[in-house]
Design a protein around this motif. Structure first.
Motif, PDB file in Angstrom:
ATOM      1  N   HIS A 106       0.828  -1.211   0.000  1.00  0.00           N
ATOM      2  CA  HIS A 106       0.000   0.000   0.000  1.00  0.00           C
ATOM      3  C   HIS A 106       0.866   1.266   0.000  1.00  0.00           C
ATOM      4  CE1 HIS A 106      -3.787   1.976  -0.047  1.00  0.00           C
ATOM      5  NE2 HIS A 106      -3.659   2.520   1.159  1.00  0.00           N
ATOM      6  N   TRP A 107       1.965   1.252   0.742  1.00  0.00           N
ATOM      7  CA  TRP A 107       2.884   2.394   0.683  1.00  0.00           C
ATOM      8  C   TRP A 107       3.379   2.596  -0.751  1.00  0.00           C
ATOM      9  CZ3 TRP A 107       4.713   6.460   3.369  1.00  0.00           C
ATOM     10  CH2 TRP A 107       4.407   6.539   4.739  1.00  0.00           C
ATOM     11  N   ALA A 108       3.782   1.511  -1.402  1.00  0.00           N
ATOM     12  CA  ALA A 108       4.271   1.615  -2.784  1.00  0.00           C
ATOM     13  C   ALA A 108       3.189   2.218  -3.671  1.00  0.00           C
ATOM     14  CB  ALA A 108       4.696   0.238  -3.300  1.00  0.00           C
ATOM     15  N   LEU A 135      -1.675   2.535 -15.567  1.00  0.00           N
ATOM     16  CA  LEU A 135      -0.249   2.783 -15.354  1.00  0.00           C
ATOM     17  C   LEU A 135       0.155   2.399 -13.934  1.00  0.00           C
ATOM     18  CD1 LEU A 135       2.487   3.754 -16.287  1.00  0.00           C
ATOM     19  CD2 LEU A 135       1.741   6.114 -15.886  1.00  0.00           C
ATOM     20  N   GLU A 136      -0.666   2.757 -12.944  1.00  0.00           N
ATOM     21  CA  GLU A 136      -0.386   2.365 -11.560  1.00  0.00           C
ATOM     22  C   GLU A 136      -0.285   0.848 -11.446  1.00  0.00           C
ATOM     23  OE1 GLU A 136      -2.627   4.502  -8.289  1.00  0.00           O
ATOM     24  OE2 GLU A 136      -3.604   5.303 -10.076  1.00  0.00           O
ATOM     25  N   THR A 137      -1.226   0.151 -12.053  1.00  0.00           N
ATOM     26  CA  THR A 137      -1.236  -1.310 -11.989  1.00  0.00           C
ATOM     27  C   THR A 137       0.024  -1.889 -12.612  1.00  0.00           C
ATOM     28  OG1 THR A 137      -3.646  -1.374 -11.957  1.00  0.00           O
ATOM     29  CG2 THR A 137      -2.517  -3.377 -12.686  1.00  0.00           C
ATOM     30  N   ARG A 138       0.411  -1.361 -13.775  1.00  0.00           N
ATOM     31  CA  ARG A 138       1.635  -1.854 -14.429  1.00  0.00           C
ATOM     32  C   ARG A 138       2.852  -1.628 -13.545  1.00  0.00           C
ATOM     33  NH1 ARG A 138       5.509   0.455 -17.632  1.00  0.00           N
ATOM     34  NH2 ARG A 138       4.335   2.362 -18.052  1.00  0.00           N
ATOM     35  N   LEU A 139       2.970  -0.429 -12.967  1.00  0.00           N
ATOM     36  CA  LEU A 139       4.133  -0.115 -12.132  1.00  0.00           C
ATOM     37  C   LEU A 139       4.152  -0.954 -10.848  1.00  0.00           C
ATOM     38  CD1 LEU A 139       4.099   3.752 -12.573  1.00  0.00           C
ATOM     39  CD2 LEU A 139       5.810   2.168 -13.484  1.00  0.00           C
ATOM     40  N   THR A 141       2.745  -3.876 -10.257  1.00  0.00           N
ATOM     41  CA  THR A 141       3.038  -5.289 -10.525  1.00  0.00           C
ATOM     42  C   THR A 141       4.497  -5.481 -10.961  1.00  0.00           C
ATOM     43  OG1 THR A 141       2.101  -5.128 -12.766  1.00  0.00           O
ATOM     44  CG2 THR A 141       0.648  -5.923 -11.003  1.00  0.00           C
ATOM     45  N   GLN A 142       5.081  -4.491 -11.641  1.00  0.00           N
ATOM     46  CA  GLN A 142       6.510  -4.561 -11.968  1.00  0.00           C
ATOM     47  C   GLN A 142       7.364  -4.538 -10.699  1.00  0.00           C
ATOM     48  OE1 GLN A 142       7.163  -1.281 -14.670  1.00  0.00           O
ATOM     49  NE2 GLN A 142       6.681  -2.515 -16.474  1.00  0.00           N
ATOM     50  N   ALA A 147      -1.759  -6.337  -8.046  1.00  0.00           N
ATOM     51  CA  ALA A 147      -2.438  -5.188  -8.656  1.00  0.00           C
ATOM     52  C   ALA A 147      -3.205  -4.427  -7.583  1.00  0.00           C
ATOM     53  CB  ALA A 147      -3.375  -5.654  -9.763  1.00  0.00           C
ATOM     54  N   PRO A 148      -3.098  -3.092  -7.572  1.00  0.00           N
ATOM     55  CA  PRO A 148      -3.705  -2.307  -6.485  1.00  0.00           C
ATOM     56  C   PRO A 148      -5.225  -2.193  -6.545  1.00  0.00           C
ATOM     57  CG  PRO A 148      -2.695  -0.862  -8.083  1.00  0.00           C
ATOM     58  CD  PRO A 148      -2.350  -2.252  -8.490  1.00  0.00           C
TER      59      PRO A 148
END
Length: 155
Positions: A106-108, A135-139, A141-142, A147-148
Motif C-alpha cells: 500500500h505504501w508503494a 499505469l499504476e497497476t503496471r508499475l 506489478t513490476q 495489482a492495487p
C-alpha cells in the motif's frame, strides 16, 4: 537518470518504510515518464497535520492518504523540482489493513499514485482514471506487488 528524493518524517508511526524503499517506489513512477532528472520531496505526517493540509488545500476536513503538490516552476528556469508529496502514515496503515494488503504494497501504491499526480496524471474524469489506474497497476506489478485495484469494471 538522476533522481533526488528527499524524505522528512514528522510522524510517530514506527511502520514507515525505509528510505531505500521509498526511493525505489517513487523512482519507478518517474522512470515511467522517462525523466532524466527529477527532484521530489516526501513529507510523512500524522493524521492531524494531514487533516489540516487537506482542509487548507482541498477543503476536505479529514486526513487523507497522500497529497500531491506539483511544483509551479517555469521550464526555462531549469530546476528539476517535480513537487512534494505528503503521506499520512496512520491512514496508509489503516487502509492497508482494511484492504487486506501488505503495508509495503500500500505504501508503494500511494507513493506511485502521488508521483503520477506530480507528473500530471489525474483521475477526475473516467477516461483519465482508466489511464492512470492502468499505469499504476503496471508499475505496482513490476515492483512485484499485487495489482492495487481489485474491483472488476463492468462494461
Amino acid at each position: 537518470m538522476s533522481y533526488r528524493i528527499d524524505v522528512e518524517v514528522n510522524s510517530s508511526s514506527t511502520k514507515i518504510p525505509s528510505i531505500e524503499k521509498i526511493e525505489l517506489w517513487i523512482s519507478a513512477a518517474l522512470q515511467s515518464d522517462e525523466l532524466n532528472e527529477a527532484e521530489v520531496s516526501v513529507y510523512i505526517v500524522d493524521e492531524q497535520e494531514s487533516q489540516e493540509l487537506n482542509f487548507q488545500y482541498r477543503e476536505k476536513d479529514k486526513p487523507t492518504n497522500v497529497l500531491s503538490f506539483p511544483a509551479d516552476i517555469p521550464d526555462e528556469v531549469g530546476v528539476p523540482l517535480l513537487g512534494d508529496l505528503v503521506v499520512c502514515a496512520p491512514v496508509v496503515e489503516r487502509e492497508a489493513q482494511e484492504q487486506g494488503k501488505t503495508l509495503d504494497a500500500h505504501w508503494a501504491h500511494m507513493l506511485v499514485h502521488g508521483t503520477l499526480h506530480l507528473l500530471g496524471y489525474d483521475h477526475i474524469e473516467d477516461d483519465e482514471a482508466d489511464v492512470m489506474e492502468a499505469l499504476e497497476t503496471r508499475l505496482i506489478t513490476q515492483l512485484k506487488f499485487p495489482a492495487p485495484y481489485t474491483e472488476t469494471i463492468e462494461s
